[in-house]
Design an enzyme around this catalytic site. Structure first.
Site, mmCIF file in Angstrom:
data_model
loop_
_atom_site.group_PDB
_atom_site.id
_atom_site.type_symbol
_atom_site.label_atom_id
_atom_site.label_comp_id
_atom_site.label_asym_id
_atom_site.label_seq_id
_atom_site.Cartn_x
_atom_site.Cartn_y
_atom_site.Cartn_z
ATOM 1 C CG ASP A 387 30.374 43.934 39.077
ATOM 2 O OD1 ASP A 387 30.911 43.195 38.239
ATOM 3 O OD2 ASP A 387 29.210 44.366 38.964
ATOM 4 C CG LEU A 388 36.626 47.136 39.443
ATOM 5 C CD1 LEU A 388 38.054 47.345 39.908
ATOM 6 C CD2 LEU A 388 35.950 48.469 39.187
ATOM 7 C CD GLU A 389 30.463 44.090 34.363
ATOM 8 O OE1 GLU A 389 30.230 44.319 33.159
ATOM 9 O OE2 GLU A 389 29.592 43.778 35.191
ATOM 10 C CG ASN A 390 36.054 48.003 31.468
ATOM 11 O OD1 ASN A 390 35.661 47.418 30.474
ATOM 12 N ND2 ASN A 390 35.388 49.010 32.015
ATOM 13 C CD GLN A 419 32.954 41.007 32.017
ATOM 14 O OE1 GLN A 419 32.114 41.274 31.171
ATOM 15 N NE2 GLN A 419 34.179 41.512 31.989
#
Length: 563
Positions: A387-390, A419
């Site tokens: 869940d790495l949002e960058n 995302q």
């Protein structure tokens, strides 16, 4: 005319006698020696003089041994450090040193002939060897050798300073030989994540280099060291070498050590249609839960979140016992075991809104795999969630997940929560990673919230918060290469769970019907149905509980009743 025969007999006899005398008395020239004292700076700045107190002995960086010279130019002082050595007249000497820095000079003055100097052309980055030669005059017995930096430049570093030539009678440091290979290397004290390596001391050694699977991992002065951060039930090969000012000796014979711990048997299989929920390891106003409190509707429970460590790519997990009302680690582990016994998968999520874990090279990929597997062994997790949002690097994240799969086996659960922007095209990093590991991937639960309007698979723009937004964006993944069993719909459990994009459970259920049965669609209707669709996900089980479990009690039965 033969001029050689004109040599007189008495002269020939004299030459021959002189040669015989030299051989008989051993007057042949001796081997060159290093006439500099403390050229490796192992004794600090002894025998050296530095202008304006500009020099200092340092332990890092060093080229060899345990010491080096570091000097800093300041103002009109170029940080000149020098030593006067005793030499023999009419002799040639080779002056050399290992240097780091910008415009580092090396030279000799008072030679009685031509003084010499050489220097680095620029910073160079690492260690560079400077070398030059000089010849002494007919009456020269003392020469000053020196090194210095340059005005306005940063500090420079020098090690292994030498002046090799005939012994001038002033003495020199004893030249140490390169040490031999350590013997008696052995492994002891094995645990799930570490072991102890020890070896016999080597005479003349200043320290030891330790190699793990052929890669130097540490340098120590003792004859034992604890190796930590290893994966459970894994074998490693170790070697040790000794070093001193003369250099590094040969490595010891390899020795193998194996950490304790077994595999992770008993992991339940993920059902054909599964409900995923994120469990919060913190209190942010949602209902504080223990793992045992999570609704039985959830088939996959993603513990949020792993913590980054000082080691690139490596992760840790720290239970927020205080924030969770005194929830102990022992209770946490027991609750995970109970959920697994009930057929649920409990996985560890990596990242989140504030996640700082970066995997951008092979080393960090290995660190992620090893540390994730160690946490699986310690807590009983059945897999991980990305869940790495960058963003992420698909090459090295793929490497990490495949390495973890090789350790954990076919029961490993891998989920992702990208995302919406990350799954707009198969060319995106997240999408590439998912396709790269399609054979071991469980499900991608894209976050259909906090995104605004996005393109659907038909090229039209859809606003979040509608059936069309869920179905048209899911279509991109379904038609972009993922198997239907690897696609899930991720939504907030309540309006408090996200900044935007909340939809009622009825909208989620209609989207599930549209994708799997072709019914209850909005304006967008996919060209075919996907009855194998995995299911749905929510953030979070805690916000769901805060809202009276309305989301899981509605969407759970719908997911479990899919065709």
């Amino acid at each position: 005319m033969n001029r050689i025969r004109s040599l007189s007999l008495p002269l020939a006899v004299a030459v021959a006698a002189g040669a015989l005398t030299a051989l008989a008395t051993g007057a042949a020239q001796a081997a060159d020696i290093n006439v500099v004292r403390n050229g490796g700076f192992e004794s600090g700045l002894a025998d050296w003089s530095c202008s304006g107190g500009s020099g200092a002995a340092v332990s890092s960086p060093v080229y060899a041994g345990a010491g080096a010279l570091n000097a800093t130019p300041a103002g009109s002082d170029n940080a000149r450090c020098s030593q006067t050595v005793t030499v023999r007249p009419n002799s040639t000497y080779t002056l050399s040193a290992q240097v780091q820095g910008s415009y580092v000079h090396l030279g000799a003055t008072g030679t009685g002939t031509q003084d010499v100097s050489t220097w680095t052309p620029g910073s160079g980055g690492g260690w560079q060897k400077l070398s030059t030669t000089f010849t002494t005059g007919p009456s020269t017995t003392r020469v000053t050798v020196h090194t210095h930096g340059w005005y306005g430049q940063p500090a420079y570093t020098v090690d292994d300073f030498s002046v090799f030539g005939p012994d001038g009678g002033g003495g020199t440091d004893p030249g140490p030989g390169i040490p031999g290979a350590p013997a008696g290397t052995a492994v002891s004290g094995q645990s799930a994540n570490g072991l102890t390596l020890a070896w016999n001391p080597v005479g003349g050694a200043a320290g030891y280099h330790v190699y793990q699977d052929g890669v130097r991992v540490r340098t120590v002065t003792a004859t034992s060291t604890a190796i930590t951060g290893l994966a459970p039930a894994t074998s490693y090969s170790f070697q040790v070498s000794a070093y001193n000012a003369a250099g590094e000796g040969p490595r010891s014979a390899p020795v193998t050590g194996t950490t304790t711990g077994g595999g992770n048997p008993g992991n339940p299989a993920v059902p054909k249609h599964a409900l995923t929920g994120y469990w919060q390891n913190f209190d942010n106003g949602a209902t504080v839960q223990r793992i045992s409190d999570v609704s039985a509707q959830y088939d996959i429970i993603a513990v949020s979140f792993a913590d980054a460590t000082a080691t690139p790519g490596a992760i840790a997990f720290n239970l927020d016992s205080a924030g969770l009302g005194g929830y102990t680690v022992a209770q946490f582990k027991a609750d995970i075991a109970a959920k697994k016994a009930a057929g649920k998968s409990v996985i560890l999520s990596i990242g989140g809104e504030k996640g700082t874990i970066t995997v951008n090279d092979s080393a960090s990929a290995t660190n992620l795999a090893n540390s994730a597997y160690a946490l699986m062994q310690e807590y009983g997790f059945t897999g991980i969630d990305i869940d790495l949002e960058n963003g992420l690097n698909p090459t090295y994240m793929t490497q990490a997940l495949r390495a973890l799969s090789a350790k954990a086996g076919p029961s490993l659960v891998i989920t992702m929560a990208p995302q919406t922007i990350d799954m707009q095209s198969p060319q995106g990093g997240y999408f590439k990673t998912a396709l790269n590991i399609k054979d071991i991937l469980t499900v991608v639960n894209m976050q259909y919230y906090n995104s605004g309007s996005m393109n659907g698979c038909d090229g039209k723009v859809y606003s979040q918060g509608s059936v069309d937004f869920l179905t048209a964006l899911a279509c991109i993944q379904l038609e972009g290469g993922l198997d239907p069993s690897q696609v899930g719909i991720g939504v907030p459990a309540s309006p408090s769970g996200a900044g935007s994009g909340y939809v009622s459970p009825t909208v989620v259920n209609n989207a599930l019907d549209c994708l799997t049965r072709g019914t209850n669609c909005g304006s967008f209707k996919p060209s075919k149905t996907y009855p194998g669709l995995r299911g749905a996900m929510t953030w979070s089980t805690n916000w769901d509980a805060k809202a009276g479990s309305a989301w899981s009690n509605s969407v759970g039965p719908k997911v479990h009743g899919l065709p």
